[in-house]
Design an enzyme around this catalytic site. Structure first.
Site, PDB file in Angstrom:
ATOM      1  N   HIS A 154      -4.495   1.966   7.464  1.00  0.00           N
ATOM      2  CA  HIS A 154      -3.187   2.713   7.369  1.00  0.00           C
ATOM      3  C   HIS A 154      -3.209   3.728   6.327  1.00  0.00           C
ATOM      4  CE1 HIS A 154       1.236   1.697   7.779  1.00  0.00           C
ATOM      5  NE2 HIS A 154       1.303   2.336   6.719  1.00  0.00           N
ATOM      6  N   GLU A 155      -3.380   3.280   5.151  1.00  0.00           N
ATOM      7  CA  GLU A 155      -3.356   4.351   3.982  1.00  0.00           C
ATOM      8  C   GLU A 155      -4.049   5.774   4.314  1.00  0.00           C
ATOM      9  OE1 GLU A 155      -0.549   3.777   2.547  1.00  0.00           O
ATOM     10  OE2 GLU A 155      -0.541   1.879   2.926  1.00  0.00           O
ATOM     11  N   CYS A 209       5.600   0.035   7.526  1.00  0.00           N
ATOM     12  CA  CYS A 209       5.464   1.322   6.502  1.00  0.00           C
ATOM     13  C   CYS A 209       6.781   1.542   5.848  1.00  0.00           C
ATOM     14  CB  CYS A 209       5.054   2.359   7.471  1.00  0.00           C
ATOM     15  SG  CYS A 209       4.631   3.922   6.534  1.00  0.00           S
ATOM     16  N   LEU A 210       6.570   1.856   4.811  1.00  0.00           N
ATOM     17  CA  LEU A 210       7.765   2.186   3.805  1.00  0.00           C
ATOM     18  C   LEU A 210       8.328   3.594   4.273  1.00  0.00           C
ATOM     19  CD1 LEU A 210       6.520   1.360   0.119  1.00  0.00           C
ATOM     20  CD2 LEU A 210       7.954  -0.120   1.618  1.00  0.00           C
ATOM     21  N   GLY A 215       0.806  -1.273  -0.054  1.00  0.00           N
ATOM     22  CA  GLY A 215       0.074   0.151   0.028  1.00  0.00           C
ATOM     23  C   GLY A 215       0.986   1.404   0.154  1.00  0.00           C
ATOM     24  N   HIS A 243      -2.478   8.004   6.610  1.00  0.00           N
ATOM     25  CA  HIS A 243      -1.378   8.785   5.781  1.00  0.00           C
ATOM     26  C   HIS A 243      -1.937  10.009   5.429  1.00  0.00           C
ATOM     27  CE1 HIS A 243       2.571   6.451   5.870  1.00  0.00           C
ATOM     28  NE2 HIS A 243       1.772   5.401   5.592  1.00  0.00           N
ATOM     29  N   GLN A 291       3.310  10.152   0.836  1.00  0.00           N
ATOM     30  CA  GLN A 291       4.787   9.268   0.962  1.00  0.00           C
ATOM     31  C   GLN A 291       5.631   9.462  -0.186  1.00  0.00           C
ATOM     32  OE1 GLN A 291       2.457   5.452   2.136  1.00  0.00           O
ATOM     33  NE2 GLN A 291       4.442   5.102   3.125  1.00  0.00           N
TER      34      GLN A 291
HETATM   35 NI    NI Z   1       2.739   3.570   5.640  1.00  0.00          NI
END
Ligand code: NI
Length: 156
Positions: A134-135, A92-93, A45, A138, A50
């Site tokens: 989660h997304e 998370c990236l 995701g 963000h 991001q």
């Molecule tokens: Ni994330």
């Protein structure tokens, strides 16, 4: 095109993303960049902030875990229904090397628009529900490390 991923503690990650007014070619290009970047990092995701874009757009591909769920993008996603609570491990990236337990709604109903600008409604549970929350977090400037259950943070 693959973009650089913004990482914690960059303050931009804590800002609220703005709604998309119209789903046009620029948004579709953003979506392509987001998929390219997510796949290059082996994520499941990614949100527009991001890659440094403050717009309410997310992409997901959980097919490595749930084969039957195709990759998709959502513009202006909004949680319109929620039920239950469940803990699960997240990473998370934008927060490399950290994993931790996060409590999320077990079931969510999410509304938004697809890449063509058509309205969509998604009823989600399991991993799909978790990744959507989660997304969407963000887009509101919230990272999973802001929601960690007590003392579960661990380095990978
Ligand atoms: Ni994330």
């Amino acid at each position: 095109m693959q973009k650089q991923i913004v990482t914690y503690p960059e303050p931009f990650l804590a800002t609220k993303a703005l709604p998309v007014r119209s789903v046009d070619g620029r948004i579709r290009e953003l979506v392509r960049d987001m998929f390219d970047t997510m796949y290059a990092s082996k994520g499941i995701g990614l949100s527009a902030p991001q890659i440094g874009v403050g717009k309410r757009v997310i992409v997901l591909d959980i097919s490595p875990v749930e084969e039957e769920i195709k990759p998709f993008a959502l513009v202006n996603p909004e949680i319109v229904g929620k039920q239950g609570q469940v803990e699960g491990m997240e990473g998370c990236l934008s927060v490399p090397g950290v994993e931790g337990m996060v409590c999320r709604y077990e079931y969510v109903t999410v509304q938004g628009k697809n890449e063509s600008g058509d309205p969509v409604t998604i009823e989600a549970n399991g991993l799909l529900s978790r990744v959507l929350q989660h997304e969407i977090d963000h887009l509101d400037g919230i990272l999973f490390i802001d929601r960690l259950s007590s003392s579960t943070a661990s380095a990978q």
